[in-house]
Write a protein that holds these residues in place. Structure first.
Motif, PDB file in Angstrom:
ATOM      1  N   GLN A   1       8.793  -9.237   0.223  1.00 57.41           N
ATOM      2  CA  GLN A   1       8.928  -8.638  -1.101  1.00 57.41           C
ATOM      3  C   GLN A   1       7.785  -7.668  -1.406  1.00 57.41           C
ATOM      4  O   GLN A   1       8.004  -6.618  -2.006  1.00 57.41           O
ATOM      5  CB  GLN A   1       9.027  -9.727  -2.172  1.00 57.41           C
TER       6      GLN A   1
ATOM      7  N   MET B   1       8.248  -4.499   0.368  1.00 58.21           N
ATOM      8  CA  MET B   1       9.241  -3.695  -0.355  1.00 58.21           C
ATOM      9  C   MET B   1       8.605  -2.971  -1.543  1.00 58.21           C
ATOM     10  O   MET B   1       8.896  -1.800  -1.791  1.00 58.21           O
ATOM     11  CB  MET B   1      10.392  -4.583  -0.833  1.00 58.21           C
ATOM     12  N   VAL B   2       7.763  -3.673  -2.288  1.00 57.49           N
ATOM     13  CA  VAL B   2       7.082  -3.047  -3.434  1.00 57.49           C
ATOM     14  C   VAL B   2       6.303  -1.829  -2.958  1.00 57.49           C
ATOM     15  O   VAL B   2       6.403  -0.747  -3.550  1.00 57.49           O
ATOM     16  CB  VAL B   2       6.132  -4.040  -4.147  1.00 57.49           C
TER      17      VAL B   2
ATOM     18  N   ASN C   1       6.653  -0.085  -0.126  1.00 57.77           N
ATOM     19  CA  ASN C   1       7.530   0.951   0.423  1.00 57.77           C
ATOM     20  C   ASN C   1       8.276   1.714  -0.668  1.00 57.77           C
ATOM     21  O   ASN C   1       8.536   2.904  -0.530  1.00 57.77           O
ATOM     22  CB  ASN C   1       8.527   0.347   1.404  1.00 57.77           C
ATOM     23  N   GLN C   2       8.619   1.031  -1.741  1.00 58.06           N
ATOM     24  CA  GLN C   2       9.353   1.672  -2.834  1.00 58.06           C
ATOM     25  C   GLN C   2       8.430   2.497  -3.738  1.00 58.06           C
ATOM     26  O   GLN C   2       8.914   3.262  -4.567  1.00 58.06           O
ATOM     27  CB  GLN C   2      10.074   0.620  -3.675  1.00 58.06           C
ATOM     28  N   ASN C   3       7.140   2.326  -3.580  1.00 57.14           N
ATOM     29  CA  ASN C   3       6.165   3.019  -4.434  1.00 57.14           C
ATOM     30  C   ASN C   3       5.126   3.713  -3.560  1.00 57.14           C
ATOM     31  O   ASN C   3       3.958   3.331  -3.521  1.00 57.14           O
ATOM     32  CB  ASN C   3       5.498   2.015  -5.390  1.00 57.14           C
ATOM     33  N   GLU C   4       5.580   4.743  -2.876  1.00 55.87           N
ATOM     34  CA  GLU C   4       4.712   5.457  -1.934  1.00 55.87           C
ATOM     35  C   GLU C   4       3.506   6.095  -2.607  1.00 55.87           C
ATOM     36  O   GLU C   4       2.523   6.419  -1.949  1.00 55.87           O
ATOM     37  CB  GLU C   4       5.525   6.511  -1.187  1.00 55.87           C
TER      38      GLU C   4
ATOM     39  N   LYS D   1       8.174 -10.285  -7.005  1.00 53.07           N
ATOM     40  CA  LYS D   1       8.360  -8.849  -6.764  1.00 53.07           C
ATOM     41  C   LYS D   1       8.652  -8.127  -8.073  1.00 53.07           C
ATOM     42  O   LYS D   1       8.106  -7.058  -8.335  1.00 53.07           O
ATOM     43  CB  LYS D   1       9.483  -8.594  -5.768  1.00 53.07           C
TER      44      LYS D   1
ATOM     45  N   ASP E   1       6.800  -4.977  -9.626  1.00 56.31           N
ATOM     46  CA  ASP E   1       7.534  -3.757  -9.971  1.00 56.31           C
ATOM     47  C   ASP E   1       7.240  -3.350 -11.409  1.00 56.31           C
ATOM     48  O   ASP E   1       6.989  -2.169 -11.694  1.00 56.31           O
ATOM     49  CB  ASP E   1       9.042  -3.959  -9.813  1.00 56.31           C
TER      50      ASP E   1
ATOM     51  N   HIS F   1       5.250   0.098 -12.384  1.00 62.14           N
ATOM     52  CA  HIS F   1       5.905   1.120 -13.221  1.00 62.14           C
ATOM     53  C   HIS F   1       5.209   1.298 -14.554  1.00 62.14           C
ATOM     54  O   HIS F   1       5.311   2.364 -15.175  1.00 62.14           O
ATOM     55  CB  HIS F   1       7.383   0.799 -13.399  1.00 62.14           C
TER      56      HIS F   1
END
Length: 117
Positions: A46, A49-50, A52-55, A104, A108, A112
């Motif tokens: 997880q 993923m966090v 990778n999703q927030n480069e 996660k 996120d 954000h």
């Protein structure tokens, strides 16, 4: 960041409300994974993923996230200390996957909101 939020308190309360899943459990599968191994695996997936999703996250921000995950794992070790090395059941594995997703979601939300500084 995450461990100082009300959301984290609620997630930990959710875990404590479901401690009965970890008491007097008998393993009915052929898994050799321990409860701890599943915790580490699910949280790792997880958090990857966090990131990778927030480069846009800086190296320092990623380090903050890793330190927070270490603190979360420590908390889980404390809460589940009596069963942490036991073989995991399918029901426990399902719960831990859901728990990792909740963690996660906390990250996120914080990412954000821009509070990873």
């Amino acid at each position: 960041m995450v461990i100082d939020t009300d959301g984290y308190v609620h997630v930990i309360e959710y875990l404590t409300e479901h401690l009965s899943l970890f008491e007097n459990s008998s393993v009915t599968n052929s898994s050799n994974d321990s409860v701890m191994a599943v915790i580490e695996q699910e949280l790792s997936e997880q958090i990857i993923m966090v990131c990778n999703q927030n480069e846009q996250l800086s190296f320092n921000q990623r380090n903050i996230i890793i330190r927070e995950v270490d603190a979360i794992v420590y908390d889980l070790e404390e809460i589940l200390s009596g069963v942490i090395n036991n073989p995991v059941t399918e029901q426990q594995k399902t719960f831990l996957k859901e728990f990792a997703l909740l963690i996660k979601n906390l990250f996120d939300t914080e990412v954000h909101a821009g509070t990873t500084e």
